[in-house]
Design a protein around this motif. Sequence first.
Motif, PDB file in Angstrom:
ATOM      1  N   CYS A   1       1.054  -1.110   0.228  1.00  0.00           N
ATOM      2  CA  CYS A   1       2.358  -0.930  -0.420  1.00  0.00           C
ATOM      3  C   CYS A   1       3.309  -0.238   0.556  1.00  0.00           C
ATOM      4  CB  CYS A   1       2.203  -0.104  -1.698  1.00  0.00           C
ATOM      5  SG  CYS A   1       3.760   0.189  -2.559  1.00  0.00           S
TER       6      CYS A   1
ATOM      7  N   LEU B   1      -4.035  -3.816  -1.326  1.00  0.00           N
ATOM      8  CA  LEU B   1      -3.557  -4.580  -2.478  1.00  0.00           C
ATOM      9  C   LEU B   1      -3.679  -6.080  -2.245  1.00  0.00           C
ATOM     10  CD1 LEU B   1      -0.265  -2.592  -3.233  1.00  0.00           C
ATOM     11  CD2 LEU B   1      -2.579  -2.164  -4.118  1.00  0.00           C
TER      12      LEU B   1
ATOM     13  N   HIS C   1      -2.292  -4.614 -11.263  1.00  0.00           N
ATOM     14  CA  HIS C   1      -1.323  -3.509 -11.161  1.00  0.00           C
ATOM     15  C   HIS C   1      -0.342  -3.722 -10.008  1.00  0.00           C
ATOM     16  CE1 HIS C   1      -4.618  -2.587  -8.417  1.00  0.00           C
ATOM     17  NE2 HIS C   1      -3.773  -1.809  -7.720  1.00  0.00           N
ATOM     18  N   THR C   2      -0.196  -4.952  -9.539  1.00  0.00           N
ATOM     19  CA  THR C   2       0.699  -5.218  -8.410  1.00  0.00           C
ATOM     20  C   THR C   2       1.834  -6.141  -8.804  1.00  0.00           C
ATOM     21  OG1 THR C   2      -0.634  -7.110  -7.686  1.00  0.00           O
ATOM     22  CG2 THR C   2      -1.198  -4.962  -6.768  1.00  0.00           C
TER      23      THR C   2
ATOM     24  N   HIS D   1       2.741  -1.911  -5.300  1.00  0.00           N
ATOM     25  CA  HIS D   1       2.361  -1.382  -6.613  1.00  0.00           C
ATOM     26  C   HIS D   1       3.454  -1.753  -7.615  1.00  0.00           C
ATOM     27  CE1 HIS D   1      -0.082   1.583  -4.133  1.00  0.00           C
ATOM     28  NE2 HIS D   1      -0.972   1.043  -4.940  1.00  0.00           N
TER      29      HIS D   1
END
Length: 422
Positions: A364, A373, A379-380, A391
């Motif tokens: 992030c 990620l 949750h992205t 995020h």
Amino acid sequence: SFMVIYTSKFIQPREQKTRPELFSGSRTHSTDRTMDLGLAEDHFSRPVGSFVASDIEQLKLAIEECKKLIPELPEHSERQKDTVVKLIHLRLKLQELKDPEEDEPNLRVLLEHRFSKEKSKSVKQNCDKCNTFIWGLIQTWYTCTGCYYRCHSKCMNLITKPCVKSKVSHQSAYELSICPEIGLDRQDYRCAECRTPISLRGIPSEARQCDYTGQYYCSTCHWNDTAIVPARVIHNWEFEPRKVCRSSLRYLALMIARPVLRLKEINPLLFNFVEELVEIRKLRQDILLMKPYFVTCKEAMEARLFLQLQDRQHFVENDDMYSLQDLIDIYSGRLSCSLTEIHTTFAKHIKLDCERCQAKGFVCELCKEGDILFPFDSHTSVCHDCSAVFHRDCYYDNSTTCPRCARMTERKQDEMPHVKEA
């Protein structure tokens, strides 16, 4: 070959009193009983020459004598059981004489049907043309390899309906109006398929409505089979099987696995009322985001991970096309379970098992904290312009533009003066 259980005495004319001779002789020895039943003679072998009308009449006479004798014998007795066996085999023999077997080709092509000669001797089949039993023991019958239309050899020249598979190949689309009835008067009070006169009162033939086409058919073309109708599923989310004609039944069976339904165009409001559809759509979108990782991963290709979706190839091509089978499995809950398991397997390979795939993850750039990620993480959020991953909380809380997009814009601006000078 089977042995027909009747003797020459048994098919004598009525005036010779055949009934007392049906069970002649002593029954104390098995050999006497075998000879009495006529099992020592091979009556099913092909006779020399052809039968004449008198042979059929004699068989009919013997059958009638058996039918009269059965109720007169003691119930559940050996004599009654033997008489029933005699009656069955006499009827088989009569059917053989009426419909003698001929040398038939193994493959016949008619109205785009590709008929293959069947070798099964099962009698649990019905002819799709005449709606009578197919006696596999003594009758030749065929099955279309495309639409599975079954019929007697003698009925093939009476077929008027083309193969349904050709319609599937040329026009892969459903009727999406719910039971589009036009009325018997528009059909001239005739069956929509074979044009037999029909009416709702059953005179001369009962009119049966197909819930898929909305048209009326005779009892030969409509056997009251039931199937799930696509229009009712898409518009009402209704999966109750409805009565359909034979041709619609075969068409729906051939179409059930074809992804031809674009739900967001046909009925986008369905996603607001069916939570399972939203869940499946998210899983499919994640799988499409995982696809680039697998395409460039040697280990994933060797493991053939995509074969887990071989029955639903459209899931790795798009996220908006559905087959009727997909919707049925969503309604039953089977698809959610299986697709969640596949999603977990794919994510485990990318995030844990494969170092190459892990190296393609993102950090992030807004908070520069946390684990690596991936775009399919719950949750992205993904930038629509450059596909950078952040995020979700960082992405929506940040009022500035995407850092990666900003860098790309600056790089383009720096290159512009050099282009002008050149």
